[in-house]
Motif scaffolding. Sequence first.
Motif, PDB file in Angstrom:
ATOM      1  N   TRP A   1       0.878  -1.170   0.000  1.00 43.83           N
ATOM      2  CA  TRP A   1       0.000   0.000   0.000  1.00 43.83           C
ATOM      3  C   TRP A   1       0.915   1.218   0.000  1.00 43.83           C
ATOM      4  O   TRP A   1       1.676   1.437   0.952  1.00 43.83           O
ATOM      5  CB  TRP A   1      -0.910  -0.027   1.217  1.00 43.83           C
ATOM      6  CG  TRP A   1      -1.655  -1.328   1.348  1.00 43.83           C
ATOM      7  CD1 TRP A   1      -1.204  -2.483   1.924  1.00 43.83           C
ATOM      8  CD2 TRP A   1      -2.961  -1.626   0.850  1.00 43.83           C
ATOM      9  NE1 TRP A   1      -2.157  -3.473   1.830  1.00 43.83           N
ATOM     10  CE2 TRP A   1      -3.241  -2.976   1.174  1.00 43.83           C
ATOM     11  CE3 TRP A   1      -3.919  -0.868   0.176  1.00 43.83           C
ATOM     12  CZ2 TRP A   1      -4.448  -3.581   0.845  1.00 43.83           C
ATOM     13  CZ3 TRP A   1      -5.116  -1.467  -0.152  1.00 43.83           C
ATOM     14  CH2 TRP A   1      -5.381  -2.812   0.185  1.00 43.83           C
ATOM     15  N   VAL A   2       0.862   2.012  -1.055  1.00 37.60           N
ATOM     16  CA  VAL A   2       1.869   3.049  -1.297  1.00 37.60           C
ATOM     17  C   VAL A   2       1.211   4.423  -1.430  1.00 37.60           C
ATOM     18  O   VAL A   2       0.158   4.565  -2.064  1.00 37.60           O
ATOM     19  CB  VAL A   2       2.662   2.740  -2.589  1.00 37.60           C
ATOM     20  CG1 VAL A   2       3.748   3.781  -2.832  1.00 37.60           C
ATOM     21  CG2 VAL A   2       3.265   1.333  -2.529  1.00 37.60           C
TER      22      VAL A   2
ATOM     23  N   GLY B   1       5.006   7.092   2.179  1.00 40.75           N
ATOM     24  CA  GLY B   1       5.679   5.829   2.434  1.00 40.75           C
ATOM     25  C   GLY B   1       4.904   4.643   1.906  1.00 40.75           C
ATOM     26  O   GLY B   1       4.112   4.768   0.965  1.00 40.75           O
ATOM     27  N   ALA B   2       5.117   3.475   2.527  1.00 37.63           N
ATOM     28  CA  ALA B   2       4.487   2.247   2.048  1.00 37.63           C
ATOM     29  C   ALA B   2       4.379   1.237   3.179  1.00 37.63           C
ATOM     30  O   ALA B   2       5.187   1.242   4.116  1.00 37.63           O
ATOM     31  CB  ALA B   2       5.307   1.650   0.899  1.00 37.63           C
TER      32      ALA B   2
ATOM     33  N   ASN C   1      -3.573  10.127  16.518  1.00 39.57           N
ATOM     34  CA  ASN C   1      -4.022  11.121  15.547  1.00 39.57           C
ATOM     35  C   ASN C   1      -4.550  10.445  14.289  1.00 39.57           C
ATOM     36  O   ASN C   1      -4.204   9.300  13.992  1.00 39.57           O
ATOM     37  CB  ASN C   1      -2.878  12.072  15.168  1.00 39.57           C
ATOM     38  CG  ASN C   1      -2.563  13.058  16.276  1.00 39.57           C
ATOM     39  OD1 ASN C   1      -3.222  14.084  16.422  1.00 39.57           O
ATOM     40  ND2 ASN C   1      -1.553  12.746  17.081  1.00 39.57           N
ATOM     41  N   ARG C   2      -5.373  11.181  13.542  1.00 38.80           N
ATOM     42  CA  ARG C   2      -5.929  10.672  12.289  1.00 38.80           C
ATOM     43  C   ARG C   2      -4.790  10.317  11.330  1.00 38.80           C
ATOM     44  O   ARG C   2      -3.820  11.052  11.188  1.00 38.80           O
ATOM     45  CB  ARG C   2      -6.815  11.742  11.649  1.00 38.80           C
ATOM     46  CG  ARG C   2      -7.278  11.393  10.232  1.00 38.80           C
ATOM     47  CD  ARG C   2      -7.919  12.598   9.564  1.00 38.80           C
ATOM     48  NE  ARG C   2      -8.119  12.361   8.143  1.00 38.80           N
ATOM     49  CZ  ARG C   2      -9.303  12.219   7.565  1.00 38.80           C
ATOM     50  NH1 ARG C   2     -10.399  12.302   8.282  1.00 38.80           N
ATOM     51  NH2 ARG C   2      -9.397  12.016   6.260  1.00 38.80           N
ATOM     52  N   GLN C   3      -4.935   9.178  10.665  1.00 38.35           N
ATOM     53  CA  GLN C   3      -3.969   8.747   9.659  1.00 38.35           C
ATOM     54  C   GLN C   3      -4.697   8.475   8.345  1.00 38.35           C
ATOM     55  O   GLN C   3      -5.863   8.092   8.345  1.00 38.35           O
ATOM     56  CB  GLN C   3      -3.226   7.485  10.121  1.00 38.35           C
ATOM     57  CG  GLN C   3      -2.500   7.627  11.451  1.00 38.35           C
ATOM     58  CD  GLN C   3      -1.397   8.663  11.425  1.00 38.35           C
ATOM     59  OE1 GLN C   3      -0.778   8.897  10.390  1.00 38.35           O
ATOM     60  NE2 GLN C   3      -1.121   9.284  12.564  1.00 38.35           N
ATOM     61  N   ASP C   4      -3.985   8.675   7.248  1.00 39.72           N
ATOM     62  CA  ASP C   4      -4.561   8.447   5.928  1.00 39.72           C
ATOM     63  C   ASP C   4      -3.632   7.544   5.109  1.00 39.72           C
ATOM     64  O   ASP C   4      -2.469   7.347   5.466  1.00 39.72           O
ATOM     65  CB  ASP C   4      -4.753   9.780   5.193  1.00 39.72           C
ATOM     66  CG  ASP C   4      -5.747  10.681   5.888  1.00 39.72           C
ATOM     67  OD1 ASP C   4      -6.949  10.510   5.669  1.00 39.72           O
ATOM     68  OD2 ASP C   4      -5.313  11.567   6.659  1.00 39.72           O
ATOM     69  N   GLY C   5      -4.160   7.033   3.982  1.00 41.22           N
ATOM     70  CA  GLY C   5      -3.339   6.284   3.046  1.00 41.22           C
ATOM     71  C   GLY C   5      -2.672   5.064   3.665  1.00 41.22           C
ATOM     72  O   GLY C   5      -3.304   4.282   4.386  1.00 41.22           O
ATOM     73  N   SER C   6      -1.380   4.895   3.387  1.00 38.80           N
ATOM     74  CA  SER C   6      -0.652   3.720   3.876  1.00 38.80           C
ATOM     75  C   SER C   6      -0.617   3.676   5.399  1.00 38.80           C
ATOM     76  O   SER C   6      -0.599   2.591   5.990  1.00 38.80           O
ATOM     77  CB  SER C   6       0.776   3.719   3.312  1.00 38.80           C
ATOM     78  OG  SER C   6       1.493   4.860   3.747  1.00 38.80           O
TER      79      SER C   6
ATOM     80  N   LEU D   1       4.858  -3.007  12.883  1.00 42.56           N
ATOM     81  CA  LEU D   1       5.315  -1.719  12.360  1.00 42.56           C
ATOM     82  C   LEU D   1       6.559  -1.789  11.484  1.00 42.56           C
ATOM     83  O   LEU D   1       6.840  -0.838  10.742  1.00 42.56           O
ATOM     84  CB  LEU D   1       5.561  -0.753  13.518  1.00 42.56           C
ATOM     85  CG  LEU D   1       4.311  -0.345  14.312  1.00 42.56           C
ATOM     86  CD1 LEU D   1       4.689   0.554  15.478  1.00 42.56           C
ATOM     87  CD2 LEU D   1       3.289   0.340  13.412  1.00 42.56           C
ATOM     88  N   THR D   2       7.328  -2.882  11.534  1.00 45.14           N
ATOM     89  CA  THR D   2       8.502  -2.996  10.656  1.00 45.14           C
ATOM     90  C   THR D   2       8.143  -2.834   9.177  1.00 45.14           C
ATOM     91  O   THR D   2       8.903  -2.225   8.422  1.00 45.14           O
ATOM     92  CB  THR D   2       9.214  -4.344  10.887  1.00 45.14           C
ATOM     93  OG1 THR D   2       9.752  -4.374  12.214  1.00 45.14           O
ATOM     94  CG2 THR D   2      10.354  -4.542   9.902  1.00 45.14           C
ATOM     95  N   PRO D   3       6.977  -3.339   8.721  1.00 47.60           N
ATOM     96  CA  PRO D   3       6.653  -3.195   7.288  1.00 47.60           C
ATOM     97  C   PRO D   3       6.233  -1.782   6.871  1.00 47.60           C
ATOM     98  O   PRO D   3       5.976  -1.559   5.685  1.00 47.60           O
ATOM     99  CB  PRO D   3       5.484  -4.173   7.105  1.00 47.60           C
ATOM    100  CG  PRO D   3       5.555  -5.116   8.259  1.00 47.60           C
ATOM    101  CD  PRO D   3       6.048  -4.282   9.387  1.00 47.60           C
ATOM    102  N   LEU D   4       6.135  -0.826   7.807  1.00 48.09           N
ATOM    103  CA  LEU D   4       5.786   0.547   7.443  1.00 48.09           C
ATOM    104  C   LEU D   4       7.081   1.301   7.147  1.00 48.09           C
ATOM    105  O   LEU D   4       7.873   1.569   8.047  1.00 48.09           O
ATOM    106  CB  LEU D   4       5.022   1.234   8.571  1.00 48.09           C
ATOM    107  CG  LEU D   4       4.634   2.695   8.315  1.00 48.09           C
ATOM    108  CD1 LEU D   4       3.698   2.813   7.114  1.00 48.09           C
ATOM    109  CD2 LEU D   4       3.995   3.313   9.572  1.00 48.09           C
ATOM    110  N   LEU D   5       7.297   1.624   5.880  1.00 49.72           N
ATOM    111  CA  LEU D   5       8.556   2.206   5.426  1.00 49.72           C
ATOM    112  C   LEU D   5       8.367   3.639   4.929  1.00 49.72           C
ATOM    113  O   LEU D   5       7.287   4.037   4.508  1.00 49.72           O
ATOM    114  CB  LEU D   5       9.141   1.366   4.283  1.00 49.72           C
ATOM    115  CG  LEU D   5       9.318  -0.131   4.519  1.00 49.72           C
ATOM    116  CD1 LEU D   5       9.903  -0.788   3.274  1.00 49.72           C
ATOM    117  CD2 LEU D   5      10.200  -0.391   5.731  1.00 49.72           C
TER     118      LEU D   5
END
Length: 316
Positions: free
Chosen positions: A67-68, A72-73, A209-214, A275-279
């Motif tokens: 998911w990009v 990030g991704a 906090n609100r997060q969007d996208g990846s 969380l490791t896969p969040l780049l």
Amino acid sequence: MTTVEDAFRWARIHAVRHMAACEQAGMRWGETSITEVVTSRAAKAMTVMPFTQRAEALSGADWVWWWVDSRGAYGMLVQAKRVTVSWGKWKFDFNYPDGTGTQRSTLMSAAATLDLLPVYALYLGTGDYRSWEPRTSGHRSGRCLQCVKRSVSLMPALLAEALVVDDAASTYERSVALEDLWEPSTTDALIIPAIQEQLAPELSEFLTNRQDGSRAVTRSMIDRVLRVRFGEFSAATRGDSEVRQGGTHDRLGPVFSRVPADTGHWGMSYFEHMLTPLLHAPPRYVLEVMSGDFVEDSLAAEMPANVAGIVAVRFP
């Protein structure tokens, strides 16, 4: 151009139509066929790169999903699982033997090798098949849209515990409808106080906090793990766990370099696991797939033998 939202909505609609047709004909629909329906229909808004020979030869193979967006991704290794409903009991066969152990253990180890999050794509059949079992909260009478969306859901493999996930309530609590995966997070994650004290400022901000996208996708996954952890009575593990760096520069590796070492009942740092896969940036092979500049055989050689292909979803 088809939006991500529309593409996945139509993917679910076509998947349910296929499930319904099979159910009406007394046929058993399979995980591979539903995966083909979902990926082919959603391909209008994402990049799908099947490893041709593997995709044709392997049944129930795993897929790499990324998911990009511009920030990030987030990467996943996704395995499909259909539910079997019998007299109100739900069964997914997470621990089905695969010759070297169980499918779940193989999924977890392969994902760890690739620094991806192991995830199950849960195919729950039509609403009629699961007797329109309602969600525990926010359910609207009749065939509410949120229940309809549940036909294709995602669950972190960490939460796929066969003795626990055995009915509608436990399945819905630990998973999220595919179409809702990137819905912006609008509420704080549930975190026990002892862990909250260990959060670095940037991680605390991410979880409150609100997060969007990846990053919204990431929150959809970790929020469900934190909710289960919040319901446990075991004490929090003290200390920090360092997240591996995926690149030589700190702007190429994981977004969070230090996370709490708490293990819960899973025996691993679930913060690091989730969380490791969040780049900060997608890996090279993802950029190559998205640009079309790659050699299929070379790319397939980099992946475990049971990976049938790569999917890259780009958020605007």
